[in-house]
Scaffold this motif. Structure first.
Motif, PDB file in Angstrom:
ATOM      1  N   PRO A  80       0.809  -1.216   0.000  1.00  0.00           N
ATOM      2  CA  PRO A  80       0.000   0.000   0.000  1.00  0.00           C
ATOM      3  C   PRO A  80       0.845   1.271   0.000  1.00  0.00           C
ATOM      4  CG  PRO A  80       0.127  -0.862   2.229  1.00  0.00           C
ATOM      5  CD  PRO A  80       0.909  -1.809   1.338  1.00  0.00           C
ATOM      6  N   VAL A  81       0.451   2.231  -0.826  1.00  0.00           N
ATOM      7  CA  VAL A  81       0.952   3.600  -0.743  1.00  0.00           C
ATOM      8  C   VAL A  81      -0.156   4.369  -0.030  1.00  0.00           C
ATOM      9  CG1 VAL A  81       1.534   5.693  -2.036  1.00  0.00           C
ATOM     10  CG2 VAL A  81       2.362   3.466  -2.823  1.00  0.00           C
ATOM     11  N   ARG A  82       0.182   4.943   1.122  1.00  0.00           N
ATOM     12  CA  ARG A  82      -0.839   5.547   1.971  1.00  0.00           C
ATOM     13  C   ARG A  82      -0.640   7.043   2.131  1.00  0.00           C
ATOM     14  NH1 ARG A  82      -3.790   2.549   6.061  1.00  0.00           N
ATOM     15  NH2 ARG A  82      -5.155   4.230   5.424  1.00  0.00           N
ATOM     16  N   LYS A  83      -1.704   7.678   2.581  1.00  0.00           N
ATOM     17  CA  LYS A  83      -1.620   9.081   2.953  1.00  0.00           C
ATOM     18  C   LYS A  83      -0.741   9.197   4.209  1.00  0.00           C
ATOM     19  CE  LYS A  83      -6.027  10.120   0.915  1.00  0.00           C
ATOM     20  NZ  LYS A  83      -7.056   9.101   0.821  1.00  0.00           N
ATOM     21  N   LYS A  84      -0.130  10.342   4.370  1.00  0.00           N
ATOM     22  CA  LYS A  84       0.803  10.581   5.470  1.00  0.00           C
ATOM     23  C   LYS A  84       0.189  10.218   6.826  1.00  0.00           C
ATOM     24  CE  LYS A  84       3.755  14.058   7.547  1.00  0.00           C
ATOM     25  NZ  LYS A  84       4.255  15.418   7.481  1.00  0.00           N
ATOM     26  N   GLY A  85       1.003   9.511   7.629  1.00  0.00           N
ATOM     27  CA  GLY A  85       0.610   9.185   8.995  1.00  0.00           C
ATOM     28  C   GLY A  85      -0.192   7.907   9.148  1.00  0.00           C
ATOM     29  N   LYS A  86      -0.403   7.152   8.073  1.00  0.00           N
ATOM     30  CA  LYS A  86      -1.233   5.949   8.138  1.00  0.00           C
ATOM     31  C   LYS A  86      -0.437   4.648   8.196  1.00  0.00           C
ATOM     32  CE  LYS A  86      -5.153   8.141   7.819  1.00  0.00           C
ATOM     33  NZ  LYS A  86      -6.153   8.088   8.872  1.00  0.00           N
ATOM     34  N   LEU A  87       0.865   4.703   7.930  1.00  0.00           N
ATOM     35  CA  LEU A  87       1.687   3.492   7.952  1.00  0.00           C
ATOM     36  C   LEU A  87       2.466   3.419   9.264  1.00  0.00           C
ATOM     37  CD1 LEU A  87       3.023   3.413   4.286  1.00  0.00           C
ATOM     38  CD2 LEU A  87       1.365   1.864   5.323  1.00  0.00           C
ATOM     39  N   PRO A  88       2.549   2.221   9.883  1.00  0.00           N
ATOM     40  CA  PRO A  88       3.116   2.096  11.222  1.00  0.00           C
ATOM     41  C   PRO A  88       4.632   1.945  11.292  1.00  0.00           C
ATOM     42  CG  PRO A  88       2.260  -0.013  10.529  1.00  0.00           C
ATOM     43  CD  PRO A  88       1.916   0.971   9.436  1.00  0.00           C
ATOM     44  N   TRP A  89       5.322   1.740  10.197  1.00  0.00           N
ATOM     45  CA  TRP A  89       6.748   1.454  10.213  1.00  0.00           C
ATOM     46  C   TRP A  89       7.507   2.638   9.624  1.00  0.00           C
ATOM     47  CZ3 TRP A  89       9.755  -1.400  12.880  1.00  0.00           C
ATOM     48  CH2 TRP A  89      11.013  -1.779  12.425  1.00  0.00           C
ATOM     49  N   LYS A  90       8.812   2.500   9.472  1.00  0.00           N
ATOM     50  CA  LYS A  90       9.638   3.543   8.870  1.00  0.00           C
ATOM     51  C   LYS A  90       9.219   3.740   7.412  1.00  0.00           C
ATOM     52  CE  LYS A  90      13.492   2.197  11.748  1.00  0.00           C
ATOM     53  NZ  LYS A  90      14.776   1.474  11.760  1.00  0.00           N
ATOM     54  N   THR A  91       9.064   5.015   7.029  1.00  0.00           N
ATOM     55  CA  THR A  91       8.541   5.300   5.695  1.00  0.00           C
ATOM     56  C   THR A  91       9.427   6.265   4.921  1.00  0.00           C
ATOM     57  OG1 THR A  91       7.225   7.176   6.468  1.00  0.00           O
ATOM     58  CG2 THR A  91       6.135   5.018   6.448  1.00  0.00           C
ATOM     59  N   ARG A  92       9.192   6.272   3.622  1.00  0.00           N
ATOM     60  CA  ARG A  92       9.664   7.327   2.730  1.00  0.00           C
ATOM     61  C   ARG A  92       8.427   8.150   2.399  1.00  0.00           C
ATOM     62  NH1 ARG A  92      14.766   6.049  -0.461  1.00  0.00           N
ATOM     63  NH2 ARG A  92      15.774   4.654   1.015  1.00  0.00           N
ATOM     64  N   GLN A  93       8.612   9.461   2.271  1.00  0.00           N
ATOM     65  CA  GLN A  93       7.492  10.362   1.987  1.00  0.00           C
ATOM     66  C   GLN A  93       7.746  11.136   0.706  1.00  0.00           C
ATOM     67  OE1 GLN A  93       7.039  13.108   5.213  1.00  0.00           O
ATOM     68  NE2 GLN A  93       6.404  11.537   6.672  1.00  0.00           N
ATOM     69  N   LYS A  94       6.654  11.483   0.038  1.00  0.00           N
ATOM     70  CA  LYS A  94       6.745  12.342  -1.139  1.00  0.00           C
ATOM     71  C   LYS A  94       5.555  13.289  -1.135  1.00  0.00           C
ATOM     72  CE  LYS A  94       8.059  14.024  -5.028  1.00  0.00           C
ATOM     73  NZ  LYS A  94       9.022  15.077  -4.974  1.00  0.00           N
ATOM     74  N   ALA A  95       5.851  14.584  -1.156  1.00  0.00           N
ATOM     75  CA  ALA A  95       4.801  15.590  -1.254  1.00  0.00           C
ATOM     76  C   ALA A  95       4.503  15.828  -2.729  1.00  0.00           C
ATOM     77  CB  ALA A  95       5.261  16.893  -0.595  1.00  0.00           C
ATOM     78  N   TYR A  96       3.277  16.185  -3.018  1.00  0.00           N
ATOM     79  CA  TYR A  96       2.870  16.489  -4.388  1.00  0.00           C
ATOM     80  C   TYR A  96       1.766  17.526  -4.359  1.00  0.00           C
ATOM     81  CZ  TYR A  96      -0.995  13.285  -3.438  1.00  0.00           C
ATOM     82  OH  TYR A  96      -2.090  12.675  -2.897  1.00  0.00           O
ATOM     83  N   SER A  97       1.589  18.196  -5.480  1.00  0.00           N
ATOM     84  CA  SER A  97       0.601  19.276  -5.576  1.00  0.00           C
ATOM     85  C   SER A  97      -0.772  18.746  -5.931  1.00  0.00           C
ATOM     86  CB  SER A  97       1.024  20.288  -6.636  1.00  0.00           C
ATOM     87  OG  SER A  97       2.213  20.910  -6.246  1.00  0.00           O
ATOM     88  N   LEU A  98      -1.758  19.332  -5.300  1.00  0.00           N
ATOM     89  CA  LEU A  98      -3.162  19.100  -5.621  1.00  0.00           C
ATOM     90  C   LEU A  98      -3.697  20.373  -6.259  1.00  0.00           C
ATOM     91  CD1 LEU A  98      -4.268  17.488  -2.253  1.00  0.00           C
ATOM     92  CD2 LEU A  98      -4.023  16.317  -4.433  1.00  0.00           C
ATOM     93  N   GLU A  99      -4.935  20.316  -6.701  1.00  0.00           N
ATOM     94  CA  GLU A  99      -5.543  21.501  -7.317  1.00  0.00           C
ATOM     95  C   GLU A  99      -5.473  22.705  -6.381  1.00  0.00           C
ATOM     96  OE1 GLU A  99      -9.720  22.740  -9.529  1.00  0.00           O
ATOM     97  OE2 GLU A  99      -9.484  20.753  -8.651  1.00  0.00           O
ATOM     98  N   TYR A 100      -5.758  22.463  -5.094  1.00  0.00           N
ATOM     99  CA  TYR A 100      -5.698  23.541  -4.098  1.00  0.00           C
ATOM    100  C   TYR A 100      -4.872  23.070  -2.915  1.00  0.00           C
ATOM    101  CZ  TYR A 100      -9.592  25.383  -6.753  1.00  0.00           C
ATOM    102  OH  TYR A 100     -10.386  25.853  -7.754  1.00  0.00           O
ATOM    103  N   GLY A 101      -3.549  23.147  -3.028  1.00  0.00           N
ATOM    104  CA  GLY A 101      -2.707  22.786  -1.910  1.00  0.00           C
ATOM    105  C   GLY A 101      -1.746  21.668  -2.222  1.00  0.00           C
ATOM    106  N   GLU A 102      -1.404  20.936  -1.169  1.00  0.00           N
ATOM    107  CA  GLU A 102      -0.409  19.885  -1.270  1.00  0.00           C
ATOM    108  C   GLU A 102      -0.823  18.706  -0.411  1.00  0.00           C
ATOM    109  OE1 GLU A 102       3.858  20.135   0.440  1.00  0.00           O
ATOM    110  OE2 GLU A 102       4.026  20.888  -1.609  1.00  0.00           O
ATOM    111  N   SER A 103      -0.347  17.522  -0.778  1.00  0.00           N
ATOM    112  CA  SER A 103      -0.586  16.330   0.015  1.00  0.00           C
ATOM    113  C   SER A 103       0.712  15.529   0.062  1.00  0.00           C
ATOM    114  CB  SER A 103      -1.715  15.490  -0.589  1.00  0.00           C
ATOM    115  OG  SER A 103      -2.096  14.470   0.309  1.00  0.00           O
ATOM    116  N   VAL A 104       0.727  14.496   0.894  1.00  0.00           N
ATOM    117  CA  VAL A 104       1.914  13.656   1.059  1.00  0.00           C
ATOM    118  C   VAL A 104       1.474  12.207   1.066  1.00  0.00           C
ATOM    119  CG1 VAL A 104       3.834  13.070   2.602  1.00  0.00           C
ATOM    120  CG2 VAL A 104       3.077  15.444   2.418  1.00  0.00           C
ATOM    121  N   VAL A 105       2.219  11.360   0.332  1.00  0.00           N
ATOM    122  CA  VAL A 105       2.018   9.912   0.395  1.00  0.00           C
ATOM    123  C   VAL A 105       3.267   9.273   0.966  1.00  0.00           C
ATOM    124  CG1 VAL A 105       0.275   9.708  -1.423  1.00  0.00           C
ATOM    125  CG2 VAL A 105       2.703   9.596  -2.024  1.00  0.00           C
ATOM    126  N   GLU A 106       3.079   8.077   1.525  1.00  0.00           N
ATOM    127  CA  GLU A 106       4.177   7.352   2.152  1.00  0.00           C
ATOM    128  C   GLU A 106       4.190   5.895   1.707  1.00  0.00           C
ATOM    129  OE1 GLU A 106       4.701   9.476   6.464  1.00  0.00           O
ATOM    130  OE2 GLU A 106       3.222   7.871   6.350  1.00  0.00           O
TER     131      GLU A 106
END
Length: 176
Positions: A80-106
């Motif tokens: 699974p690639v999850r939204k920030k803060g949803k995975l329980p172990w050590k993660t890599r994160q990537k921020a990306y642009s949305l239409e209005y703002g930014e989000s992060v997946v892990e």
């Protein structure tokens, strides 16, 4: 033989959802019909072109539905690639642009070993921000991405340009 036309006919347009001016492509009629869901999974599996797949990576949240079923069918692991803060172990994160703002997946740091063959699966390609971020995370881990498959692509939003030179297959393409 599964038919993309049959799947297309089952997809429902919901006007002004989740906000005015948006026409939402509702996949729940496909999910709730066993034969249609099986056909969708078959077509996504076929997109791998018979290549050996070690891991099928699904994007939060509807991508999980398809990716887990594809992984099972192919005898591969599911990641699974999850939204920030949803995975329980050590993660890599990537921020990306949305239409209005930014989000992060892990993605968990140990989710994919270097050189493992990966198929990235999601329900919808729109602007490509989320899938592009997921691909960057997979590249960081050294994955061999053999394909990126979507049930639906909203081609008029130009999301493919965010996916680099990866092989992209969309089962259903909407041009407007």
């Amino acid at each position: 033989m599964p038919s993309a036309d049959t799947l297309r006919a089952a997809i429902r347009d919901v006007v002004d959802f989740p906000k005015p001016g948006i026409v939402f492509k509702d996949i729940t009629p496909v999910l709730s019909d066993g034969a249609l869901f099986r056909d969708a999974i078959t077509l996504i599996c076929d997109s791998a072109g018979g290549q050996k797949i070690d891991k099928v990576v699904g994007i939060d949240a509807r991508g999980f539905i398809f990716a887990a079923a594809v992984a099972d069918r192919l005898g591969a692991g599911f990641v699974p690639v999850r939204k920030k803060g949803k995975l329980p172990w050590k993660t890599r994160q990537k921020a990306y642009s949305l239409e209005y703002g930014e989000s992060v997946v892990e993605l968990h740091e140990d989710a994919v070993a270097p050189g493992e063959s990966v198929l990235l699966v999601d329900d919808l390609l729109a602007t490509g921000g989320t899938a592009g971020a997921a691909l960057e995370l997979l590249d960081q881990l050294g994955a061999k991405v053999v394909g990126v498959t979507f049930l639906i692509e909203l081609a008029f939003l130009g999301g493919r340009k965010m996916l680099g030179d990866h092989k992209v297959v969309s089962i259903l393409i909407f041009n407007d």
